[in-house]
Design a protein around this motif. Structure first.
Motif, PDB file in Angstrom:
ATOM      1  N   GLY A  81       0.818  -1.212   0.000  1.00  0.00           N
ATOM      2  CA  GLY A  81       0.000   0.000   0.000  1.00  0.00           C
ATOM      3  C   GLY A  81       0.852   1.262   0.000  1.00  0.00           C
ATOM      4  O   GLY A  81       0.511   2.256  -0.655  1.00  0.00           O
ATOM      5  N   ALA A  82       1.973   1.232   0.729  1.00  0.00           N
ATOM      6  CA  ALA A  82       2.874   2.384   0.744  1.00  0.00           C
ATOM      7  C   ALA A  82       3.478   2.629  -0.633  1.00  0.00           C
ATOM      8  O   ALA A  82       3.703   3.780  -1.028  1.00  0.00           O
ATOM      9  CB  ALA A  82       3.978   2.162   1.779  1.00  0.00           C
ATOM     10  N   THR A  84       2.019   2.083  -3.508  1.00  0.00           N
ATOM     11  CA  THR A  84       0.981   2.754  -4.307  1.00  0.00           C
ATOM     12  C   THR A  84       0.898   4.236  -3.961  1.00  0.00           C
ATOM     13  O   THR A  84       0.788   5.098  -4.845  1.00  0.00           O
ATOM     14  CB  THR A  84      -0.375   2.082  -4.070  1.00  0.00           C
ATOM     15  OG1 THR A  84      -0.282   0.686  -4.418  1.00  0.00           O
ATOM     16  CG2 THR A  84      -1.455   2.736  -4.913  1.00  0.00           C
ATOM     17  N   ARG A  85       0.994   4.561  -2.670  1.00  0.00           N
ATOM     18  CA  ARG A  85       0.963   5.964  -2.262  1.00  0.00           C
ATOM     19  C   ARG A  85       2.212   6.703  -2.737  1.00  0.00           C
ATOM     20  O   ARG A  85       2.148   7.882  -3.103  1.00  0.00           O
ATOM     21  CB  ARG A  85       0.826   6.065  -0.740  1.00  0.00           C
ATOM     22  CG  ARG A  85      -0.500   5.522  -0.215  1.00  0.00           C
ATOM     23  CD  ARG A  85      -0.739   5.959   1.223  1.00  0.00           C
ATOM     24  NE  ARG A  85       0.284   5.443   2.126  1.00  0.00           N
ATOM     25  CZ  ARG A  85       0.239   4.259   2.715  1.00  0.00           C
ATOM     26  NH1 ARG A  85      -0.787   3.443   2.479  1.00  0.00           N
ATOM     27  NH2 ARG A  85       1.186   3.863   3.542  1.00  0.00           N
ATOM     28  N   ALA A  86       3.341   6.014  -2.760  1.00  0.00           N
ATOM     29  CA  ALA A  86       4.576   6.642  -3.243  1.00  0.00           C
ATOM     30  C   ALA A  86       4.467   7.011  -4.718  1.00  0.00           C
ATOM     31  O   ALA A  86       4.931   8.070  -5.146  1.00  0.00           O
ATOM     32  CB  ALA A  86       5.759   5.698  -3.011  1.00  0.00           C
ATOM     33  N   THR A  88       1.750   7.794  -6.305  1.00  0.00           N
ATOM     34  CA  THR A  88       0.879   8.972  -6.385  1.00  0.00           C
ATOM     35  C   THR A  88       1.638  10.245  -6.024  1.00  0.00           C
ATOM     36  O   THR A  88       1.495  11.285  -6.680  1.00  0.00           O
ATOM     37  CB  THR A  88      -0.324   8.799  -5.441  1.00  0.00           C
ATOM     38  OG1 THR A  88      -1.037   7.604  -5.794  1.00  0.00           O
ATOM     39  CG2 THR A  88      -1.256   9.983  -5.531  1.00  0.00           C
ATOM     40  N   ILE A  89       2.468  10.173  -4.984  1.00  0.00           N
ATOM     41  CA  ILE A  89       3.250  11.346  -4.562  1.00  0.00           C
ATOM     42  C   ILE A  89       4.198  11.797  -5.669  1.00  0.00           C
ATOM     43  O   ILE A  89       4.301  12.996  -5.988  1.00  0.00           O
ATOM     44  CB  ILE A  89       4.030  11.027  -3.272  1.00  0.00           C
ATOM     45  CG1 ILE A  89       3.066  10.846  -2.095  1.00  0.00           C
ATOM     46  CG2 ILE A  89       5.035  12.131  -2.958  1.00  0.00           C
ATOM     47  CD1 ILE A  89       3.738  10.365  -0.815  1.00  0.00           C
ATOM     48  N   THR A  92       2.322  13.204  -8.783  1.00  0.00           N
ATOM     49  CA  THR A  92       1.771  14.525  -8.477  1.00  0.00           C
ATOM     50  C   THR A  92       2.848  15.601  -8.547  1.00  0.00           C
ATOM     51  O   THR A  92       2.576  16.742  -8.948  1.00  0.00           O
ATOM     52  CB  THR A  92       1.123  14.523  -7.081  1.00  0.00           C
ATOM     53  OG1 THR A  92       0.105  13.518  -7.025  1.00  0.00           O
ATOM     54  CG2 THR A  92       0.514  15.874  -6.760  1.00  0.00           C
ATOM     55  N   LYS A 130       7.579  14.243   1.667  1.00  0.00           N
ATOM     56  CA  LYS A 130       6.292  13.548   1.603  1.00  0.00           C
ATOM     57  C   LYS A 130       6.480  12.033   1.639  1.00  0.00           C
ATOM     58  O   LYS A 130       5.674  11.311   2.231  1.00  0.00           O
ATOM     59  CB  LYS A 130       5.549  13.960   0.333  1.00  0.00           C
ATOM     60  CG  LYS A 130       5.140  15.427   0.310  1.00  0.00           C
ATOM     61  CD  LYS A 130       4.418  15.770  -0.979  1.00  0.00           C
ATOM     62  CE  LYS A 130       4.004  17.237  -1.002  1.00  0.00           C
ATOM     63  NZ  LYS A 130       3.314  17.600  -2.271  1.00  0.00           N
ATOM     64  N   THR A 133       6.677  10.303   5.054  1.00  0.00           N
ATOM     65  CA  THR A 133       5.447  10.065   5.817  1.00  0.00           C
ATOM     66  C   THR A 133       4.871   8.674   5.580  1.00  0.00           C
ATOM     67  O   THR A 133       3.885   8.304   6.223  1.00  0.00           O
ATOM     68  CB  THR A 133       4.383  11.114   5.440  1.00  0.00           C
ATOM     69  OG1 THR A 133       4.061  10.996   4.041  1.00  0.00           O
ATOM     70  CG2 THR A 133       4.897  12.521   5.697  1.00  0.00           C
ATOM     71  N   LEU A 134       5.484   7.898   4.681  1.00  0.00           N
ATOM     72  CA  LEU A 134       4.981   6.555   4.402  1.00  0.00           C
ATOM     73  C   LEU A 134       5.281   5.570   5.520  1.00  0.00           C
ATOM     74  O   LEU A 134       4.683   4.501   5.596  1.00  0.00           O
ATOM     75  CB  LEU A 134       5.583   6.034   3.089  1.00  0.00           C
ATOM     76  CG  LEU A 134       5.225   6.822   1.822  1.00  0.00           C
ATOM     77  CD1 LEU A 134       5.988   6.265   0.625  1.00  0.00           C
ATOM     78  CD2 LEU A 134       3.726   6.777   1.563  1.00  0.00           C
TER      79      LEU A 134
END
Length: 286
Positions: A81-82, A84-86, A88-89, A92, A130, A133-134
């Motif tokens: 999951g981290a 996937t968030r990485a 996106t970061i 962006t 950012k 923060t993962l």
């Protein structure tokens, strides 16, 4: 006959000028011409670059080009999951993901993910903040490689070869002799191939300067490396933890073997009862 001699003389002059121009490029000097184009991928002047003084006393700022690269290791409770968030970061921020490897949880291995990120150098610090923060940051290893001289050398060689090709093309358009045209086309083809190669190298270098390369490793808490104690108190706590872990392991082994111990006890009692009963029967007979 006279026209052929004149054309041959012009061809020899053009080839001589082309050779001199290429030699100038190898030594790092810049050459300008009326038909020369600007170097491909040349960076904008940086405010922190080195400065020099021209002949007229004007201060000239030299663009400074730096390639940033490094590795970041983060412990996350959910590495997949981290990851996937990485992504996106980074997207962006205007970056991209060049490679992504994920390992699902198995009976013998914990989950994990490794990503090769390309982050715009201008927002590298903010993007790394950012990414932190993962999870819990374990290591950050970044390095900067100054490639300013390499970029300047490529720019000079591109400019020189562009001028050389343009001069040969101008001479080709004025030539009417077949042999001369063949020689000109051969010379143009050789220089154009070298020019295309240099332009490709310059584009690659400019991309490396504009986009930092960061390898992000996301690991689970089970894979977190154990650090050695640095103080007596840390050593005491580590010893107590090891002491407790030992007896915990022993207790788990006993619990695991308990059903077998019970079964063995029942079998042993049954055998003992049979043996005693036979002895009792044998005693009156004797």
């Amino acid at each position: 006959m006279r026209r052929i001699l004149i054309t041959a003389a012009l061809l020899a002059s053009a080839l001589t000028l082309a050779g001199c121009t290429a030699g100038t490029a190898d030594s790092g000097a810049s050459t300008s011409g009326g038909v020369a184009s600007a170097p491909v991928g040349a960076p904008e002047p940086a405010t922190d670059g080195s400065k020099g003084t021209s002949g007229g006393g004007t201060t000239v700022t030299t663009p400074r080009e730096v390639v940033m690269s490094g590795t970041v290791t983060i412990t996350a409770s959910d590495p997949i999951g981290a990851a996937t968030r990485a992504v996106t970061i980074v997207e962006t921020a205007g970056g991209r993901v060049d490679a992504r490897t994920q390992t699902a949880r198995t009976e013998t291995a914990a989950p994990g993910a490794t990503l090769t990120l390309r982050i715009p150098a201008a927002v590298l610090t903010a993007t790394l903040a950012k990414l932190k923060t993962l999870g819990a940051v374990q290591t950050i290893d970044l390095s900067a490689n100054d490639v300013t001289s390499q970029g300047q050398d490529l720019d000079a060689r591109i400019t020189a070869l562009t001028t050389s090709v343009n001069r040969l093309l101008a001479l080709e358009s004025k030539s009417a002799d077949v042999d001369t045209l063949i020689k000109l086309e051969s010379a143009i083809s050789d220089r154009q191939g070298e020019l295309d190669s240099l332009v490709s190298q310059r584009k690659l270098l400019s991309d490396e300067v504009a986009m930092a390369t960061v390898e992000l490793r996301l690991i689970s808490p089970a894979d977190t490396p154990v650090t050695a104690p640095t103080t007596p108190w840390d050593a005491l706590l580590a010893g107590l933890a090891g002491f407790g872990a030992f007896f915990t392991s022993v207790f788990l082994v006993i619990v695991y073997l308990l059903p077998w111990l019970l079964l063995g006890s029942v079998i042993a009692l049954a055998v003992l009862w049979i043996v005693r009963r036979r002895r009792r029967r044998a005693t009156p007979a004797s």
